[in-house]
Design an enzyme around this catalytic site. Structure first.
Site, PDB file in Angstrom:
ATOM      1  N   GLU A 143     127.256   9.870  -1.355  1.00  0.00           N
ATOM      2  CA  GLU A 143     128.438  10.510  -1.313  1.00  0.00           C
ATOM      3  C   GLU A 143     128.191  11.871  -0.496  1.00  0.00           C
ATOM      4  O   GLU A 143     126.879  12.055  -0.444  1.00  0.00           O
ATOM      5  CB  GLU A 143     129.088  10.903  -2.874  1.00  0.00           C
ATOM      6  CG  GLU A 143     127.573  11.337  -3.661  1.00  0.00           C
ATOM      7  CD  GLU A 143     128.134  11.224  -4.994  1.00  0.00           C
ATOM      8  OE1 GLU A 143     128.618  10.258  -5.431  1.00  0.00           O
ATOM      9  OE2 GLU A 143     127.992  12.399  -5.778  1.00  0.00           O
ATOM     10  N   CYS A 201     128.204  19.095   1.546  1.00  0.00           N
ATOM     11  CA  CYS A 201     126.965  19.034   0.838  1.00  0.00           C
ATOM     12  C   CYS A 201     126.547  17.538   1.198  1.00  0.00           C
ATOM     13  O   CYS A 201     126.984  16.553   0.799  1.00  0.00           O
ATOM     14  CB  CYS A 201     127.455  19.125  -0.658  1.00  0.00           C
ATOM     15  SG  CYS A 201     126.257  18.825  -1.633  1.00  0.00           S
ATOM     16  N   CYS A 251     117.651   9.032  -7.214  1.00  0.00           N
ATOM     17  CA  CYS A 251     116.468  10.155  -7.232  1.00  0.00           C
ATOM     18  C   CYS A 251     115.287   9.649  -8.306  1.00  0.00           C
ATOM     19  O   CYS A 251     115.582   9.238  -9.360  1.00  0.00           O
ATOM     20  CB  CYS A 251     116.966  11.539  -7.560  1.00  0.00           C
ATOM     21  SG  CYS A 251     115.937  12.849  -7.396  1.00  0.00           S
ATOM     22  N   CYS A 289     115.452  14.556 -13.558  1.00  0.00           N
ATOM     23  CA  CYS A 289     115.760  15.660 -14.153  1.00  0.00           C
ATOM     24  C   CYS A 289     116.621  15.463 -15.344  1.00  0.00           C
ATOM     25  O   CYS A 289     117.626  14.631 -14.900  1.00  0.00           O
ATOM     26  CB  CYS A 289     116.297  16.788 -13.214  1.00  0.00           C
ATOM     27  SG  CYS A 289     115.258  17.256 -11.793  1.00  0.00           S
ATOM     28  N   CYS A 327     120.719  15.436 -14.785  1.00  0.00           N
ATOM     29  CA  CYS A 327     121.406  15.354 -13.358  1.00  0.00           C
ATOM     30  C   CYS A 327     121.764  13.664 -13.264  1.00  0.00           C
ATOM     31  O   CYS A 327     120.964  12.839 -13.716  1.00  0.00           O
ATOM     32  CB  CYS A 327     120.331  15.614 -12.402  1.00  0.00           C
ATOM     33  SG  CYS A 327     120.873  15.049 -10.641  1.00  0.00           S
ATOM     34  N   GLY A 332     119.646  12.953  -4.454  1.00  0.00           N
ATOM     35  CA  GLY A 332     118.407  12.647  -3.952  1.00  0.00           C
ATOM     36  C   GLY A 332     117.342  13.947  -3.785  1.00  0.00           C
ATOM     37  O   GLY A 332     118.144  15.294  -3.843  1.00  0.00           O
ATOM     38  N   GLU A 333     116.250  13.799  -3.515  1.00  0.00           N
ATOM     39  CA  GLU A 333     115.463  15.032  -3.408  1.00  0.00           C
ATOM     40  C   GLU A 333     115.102  14.811  -1.565  1.00  0.00           C
ATOM     41  O   GLU A 333     114.247  14.352  -1.422  1.00  0.00           O
ATOM     42  CB  GLU A 333     114.150  14.742  -4.181  1.00  0.00           C
ATOM     43  CG  GLU A 333     113.130  15.799  -4.013  1.00  0.00           C
ATOM     44  CD  GLU A 333     113.628  17.116  -3.799  1.00  0.00           C
ATOM     45  OE1 GLU A 333     114.004  17.635  -4.898  1.00  0.00           O
ATOM     46  OE2 GLU A 333     113.095  18.060  -2.801  1.00  0.00           O
ATOM     47  N   SER A 356     117.854  22.253  -0.569  1.00  0.00           N
ATOM     48  CA  SER A 356     117.746  22.431  -2.052  1.00  0.00           C
ATOM     49  C   SER A 356     116.421  21.519  -2.786  1.00  0.00           C
ATOM     50  O   SER A 356     116.807  20.296  -2.247  1.00  0.00           O
ATOM     51  CB  SER A 356     118.831  22.132  -2.786  1.00  0.00           C
ATOM     52  OG  SER A 356     118.441  22.478  -4.095  1.00  0.00           O
ATOM     53  N   SER A 411     115.731  24.558  -6.885  1.00  0.00           N
ATOM     54  CA  SER A 411     116.468  24.182  -8.493  1.00  0.00           C
ATOM     55  C   SER A 411     115.414  24.759  -9.583  1.00  0.00           C
ATOM     56  O   SER A 411     114.483  23.844  -9.810  1.00  0.00           O
ATOM     57  CB  SER A 411     116.658  22.749  -8.644  1.00  0.00           C
ATOM     58  OG  SER A 411     117.657  22.418  -7.524  1.00  0.00           O
ATOM     59  N   LEU A 412     115.655  25.731 -10.053  1.00  0.00           N
ATOM     60  CA  LEU A 412     114.730  26.304 -11.073  1.00  0.00           C
ATOM     61  C   LEU A 412     114.916  25.811 -12.227  1.00  0.00           C
ATOM     62  O   LEU A 412     114.033  25.372 -12.916  1.00  0.00           O
ATOM     63  CB  LEU A 412     114.405  27.781 -10.786  1.00  0.00           C
ATOM     64  CG  LEU A 412     113.355  28.735 -11.377  1.00  0.00           C
ATOM     65  CD1 LEU A 412     112.071  27.921 -10.785  1.00  0.00           C
ATOM     66  CD2 LEU A 412     113.530  29.861 -11.210  1.00  0.00           C
ATOM     67  N   HIS A 413     116.105  26.220 -12.990  1.00  0.00           N
ATOM     68  CA  HIS A 413     116.612  25.875 -13.984  1.00  0.00           C
ATOM     69  C   HIS A 413     115.850  26.231 -15.211  1.00  0.00           C
ATOM     70  O   HIS A 413     116.276  25.739 -16.424  1.00  0.00           O
ATOM     71  CB  HIS A 413     117.042  24.420 -14.223  1.00  0.00           C
ATOM     72  CG  HIS A 413     117.786  23.850 -12.720  1.00  0.00           C
ATOM     73  ND1 HIS A 413     118.816  24.621 -12.360  1.00  0.00           N
ATOM     74  CD2 HIS A 413     117.700  22.697 -11.995  1.00  0.00           C
ATOM     75  CE1 HIS A 413     119.370  24.092 -11.247  1.00  0.00           C
ATOM     76  NE2 HIS A 413     118.671  22.800 -11.136  1.00  0.00           N
ATOM     77  N   ASN A 457     127.615  21.164 -15.191  1.00  0.00           N
ATOM     78  CA  ASN A 457     128.930  20.338 -15.024  1.00  0.00           C
ATOM     79  C   ASN A 457     128.576  19.048 -15.787  1.00  0.00           C
ATOM     80  O   ASN A 457     127.553  18.486 -15.863  1.00  0.00           O
ATOM     81  CB  ASN A 457     128.790  19.904 -13.564  1.00  0.00           C
ATOM     82  CG  ASN A 457     130.247  19.518 -13.137  1.00  0.00           C
ATOM     83  OD1 ASN A 457     131.331  19.500 -13.681  1.00  0.00           O
ATOM     84  ND2 ASN A 457     130.218  19.481 -11.657  1.00  0.00           N
ATOM     85  N   CYS A 486     126.446  16.269  -8.214  1.00  0.00           N
ATOM     86  CA  CYS A 486     125.464  15.174  -7.248  1.00  0.00           C
ATOM     87  C   CYS A 486     125.476  13.856  -8.046  1.00  0.00           C
ATOM     88  O   CYS A 486     125.139  13.822  -9.242  1.00  0.00           O
ATOM     89  CB  CYS A 486     124.231  15.627  -6.621  1.00  0.00           C
ATOM     90  SG  CYS A 486     123.055  16.058  -8.057  1.00  0.00           S
TER      91      CYS A 486
HETATM   92  N1  SAH Z   1     117.049  17.043  -5.434  1.00  0.00           N
HETATM   93  C1  SAH Z   1     117.597  18.578  -4.920  1.00  0.00           C
HETATM   94  C2  SAH Z   1     118.564  18.458  -4.317  1.00  0.00           C
HETATM   95  C3  SAH Z   1     119.977  17.871  -4.924  1.00  0.00           C
HETATM   96  S1  SAH Z   1     120.527  18.310  -6.449  1.00  0.00           S
HETATM   97  C4  SAH Z   1     117.299  19.504  -6.157  1.00  0.00           C
HETATM   98  O1  SAH Z   1     117.367  19.077  -7.156  1.00  0.00           O
HETATM   99  O2  SAH Z   1     117.385  20.714  -5.653  1.00  0.00           O
HETATM  100  C5  SAH Z   1     121.511  19.605  -6.009  1.00  0.00           C
HETATM  101  C6  SAH Z   1     121.883  20.758  -7.045  1.00  0.00           C
HETATM  102  O3  SAH Z   1     122.771  20.186  -8.176  1.00  0.00           O
HETATM  103  C7  SAH Z   1     120.326  20.853  -7.890  1.00  0.00           C
HETATM  104  O4  SAH Z   1     120.319  22.529  -8.104  1.00  0.00           O
HETATM  105  C8  SAH Z   1     120.736  20.227  -9.167  1.00  0.00           C
HETATM  106  O5  SAH Z   1     119.803  20.892 -10.115  1.00  0.00           O
HETATM  107  C9  SAH Z   1     122.302  20.595  -9.497  1.00  0.00           C
HETATM  108  N2  SAH Z   1     122.810  19.794 -10.483  1.00  0.00           N
HETATM  109  C10 SAH Z   1     122.277  18.544 -10.944  1.00  0.00           C
HETATM  110  N3  SAH Z   1     123.165  17.929 -11.946  1.00  0.00           N
HETATM  111  C11 SAH Z   1     123.984  19.150 -12.388  1.00  0.00           C
HETATM  112  C12 SAH Z   1     124.982  19.325 -13.321  1.00  0.00           C
HETATM  113  N4  SAH Z   1     125.248  18.139 -14.088  1.00  0.00           N
HETATM  114  N5  SAH Z   1     125.907  20.184 -13.304  1.00  0.00           N
HETATM  115  C13 SAH Z   1     125.511  21.320 -12.169  1.00  0.00           C
HETATM  116  N6  SAH Z   1     124.543  21.171 -11.073  1.00  0.00           N
HETATM  117  C14 SAH Z   1     123.676  20.092 -11.037  1.00  0.00           C
HETATM  118 FE1  SF4 Z   2     116.761  14.629  -8.353  1.00  0.00          FE
HETATM  119 FE2  SF4 Z   2     117.609  17.009  -7.704  1.00  0.00          FE
HETATM  120 FE3  SF4 Z   2     118.828  15.429  -9.856  1.00  0.00          FE
HETATM  121 FE4  SF4 Z   2     116.391  16.445 -10.178  1.00  0.00          FE
HETATM  122  S1  SF4 Z   2     118.292  17.645  -9.844  1.00  0.00           S
HETATM  123  S2  SF4 Z   2     117.008  14.181 -10.511  1.00  0.00           S
HETATM  124  S3  SF4 Z   2     115.375  16.336  -8.080  1.00  0.00           S
HETATM  125  S4  SF4 Z   2     118.673  15.345  -7.454  1.00  0.00           S
END
Ligand code: SAH
Ligand code: SF4
Length: 360
Positions: free
Chosen positions: A98, A119, A126, A130, A133, A173-174, A205, A228-230, A304, A347
């Site tokens: 997507e 985006c 992936c 995480c 995600c 994806g990463e 990212s 993506s620190l979180h 989300n 994503c």
């Molecule tokens: N893999 C890379 C890039 C794709 S994820 C990464 O992790 O940075 C893109 C962004 O969407 C990341 O910051 C991820 O943490 C965030 N993301 C994933 N799931 C989400 C959700 N349910 N709500 C909000 N942001 C989310």
């Molecule tokens: Fe992969 Fe990024 Fe999602 Fe983590 S947040 S599972 S690295 S796409």
């Protein structure tokens, strides 16, 4: 070789590579420029070799074999109330990815207003798993090839009839795990003979692949980096991001510092707010310290909801409190009131839903 298949489609090639192929087969190298013009010039953008009418027919048929043009099929274009549009694309092997077009949002990454941001996805699925995600839920399927990354931009421009002026590699994806193909795509997107997008208009990212962050720091391209620190502590981050066990926060911060020094750039931390998981005030204070050390900006993102996952976002009051702790410490922080909530714009979500519908 990290290409999923040995074929080198046209949109995976750089001008230099095409020139080499041509001269090796006894053709004048100027033909390469002609081909790239057909492929990328906004007035042309043809989707077949036969449309390149100023190339000799024999040459067209040789190149067609060697460097096919693969255009993903656009399966759905979902609109959203805030005019975010999501494109679901079917690739040549039936996999889905997507790409999300976000028009006229306020400046998130660039210095000026982000007018039309795309985006972009970098892999099918992936591998990083995480916990919050959607992309990671079903694991990793494969890397995208460079042309599959480039095509997302071409298709988004074709369908919207608008020029994309910002890219964020924040789709499925990463990107750093698909570094070779991703960087190849970036150089095509950046090149004056290609899509012609400034590197400063692109943000990658990553969940924190430290060696690749350092590799990218050593590249001359001025791409922006978002992490993506979180979680600001290893304790919190390791709970939700398995990659943190391999590359803990301190190591990640060092790589970020290196990136910032090399590129003379400000880094962005992405921080999803998840209720009861990473929204404690102590985590906010530590996050502020981390950001201060690097002069990083922070984007807070209310979580989300993902079908099948238990997490939810904190109340707006709790989000605001987290934000004010950061701001009180002098950190440039914003809350991204995200767009596209009503079309599963986070994503991996649309792909999962469609795949589920197709198999059920
Ligand atoms: N893999 C890379 C890039 C794709 S994820 C990464 O992790 O940075 C893109 C962004 O969407 C990341 O910051 C991820 O943490 C965030 N993301 C994933 N799931 C989400 C959700 N349910 N709500 C909000 N942001 C989310
Ligand atoms: Fe992969 Fe990024 Fe999602 Fe983590 S947040 S599972 S690295 S796409």
């Amino acid at each position: 070789m990290s290409d999923p298949d040995p074929i080198r489609p046209l949109h995976s090639l750089t001008l230099g590579e095409l020139e080499t192929t041509l001269t090796e087969s006894g053709q004048p190298s100027f033909r390469a420029k002609q081909v790239m013009e057909w492929a990328y010039d906004r007035e042309k953008r043809v989707e077949s070799w036969d449309a390149m009418t100023n190339l000799p027919a024999a040459l067209r048929s040789t190149l067609k074999e060697r460097h096919p043009i693969r255009v993903p099929e656009v399966l759905t274009v979902s609109g959203s109330e805030d005019t975010t549009r999501k494109l679901l694309l079917r690739l040549h092997d039936g996999e889905f990815i997507e790409t999300v077009l976000i028009p006229a949002s306020p400046a998130l990454y660039g210095e000026e207003s982000d007018r039309r941001t795309l985006c972009v996805s970098s892999q099918v699925g992936c591998a990083y798993g995480c916990k919050f995600c959607a992309s990671g839920l079903d694991g990793w399927k494969r890397h995208l090839s460079a042309d599959e990354i480039v095509s997302q931009v071409l298709l988004a421009e074709k369908i919207s009839g608008e020029r994309i002026n910002n890219l964020v590699f924040m789709g499925m994806g990463e990107p750093m795990a698909n570094y070779t193909n991703w960087l190849q795509a970036v150089s095509i997107l950046n090149a004056p003979w290609g899509v012609g997008l400034g590197a400063r208009k692109m943000t990658v990212s990553t969940s924190g692949l430290v060696p690749r962050i350092r590799d990218l720091a050593d590249q001359s391209l001025q791409i922006r980096l978002a992490i993506s620190l979180h979680g600001a502590s290893d304790e919190v981050r390791s709970q939700i991001m398995p990659v943190n066990k391999k590359h803990p926060v301190a190591e990640l911060m060092e790589a970020c510092a290196y990136y910032g020094e090399r590129k003379k750039q400000m880094i962005t931390f992405e921080y999803i707010l998840i209720e009861g998981v990473n929204d404690a005030l102590a985590e906010a204070l530590l996050l502020a310290d981390r950001a201060k050390g690097l002069r990083a900006k922070i984007n807070l993102i209310p979580y989300n909801t993902v079908e099948g996952l238990p997490w939810k976002r904190p109340s707006e009051a709790a989000q605001e409190e987290f934000l004010s702790i950061l701001r009180d410490k002098g950190i440039a922080a914003t809350i991204r009131r995200e767009k596209g909530h009503d079309i599963d714009a986070a994503c991996g979500q649309l792909r999962r839903r469609v795949e589920k519908d197709l198999v059920s």
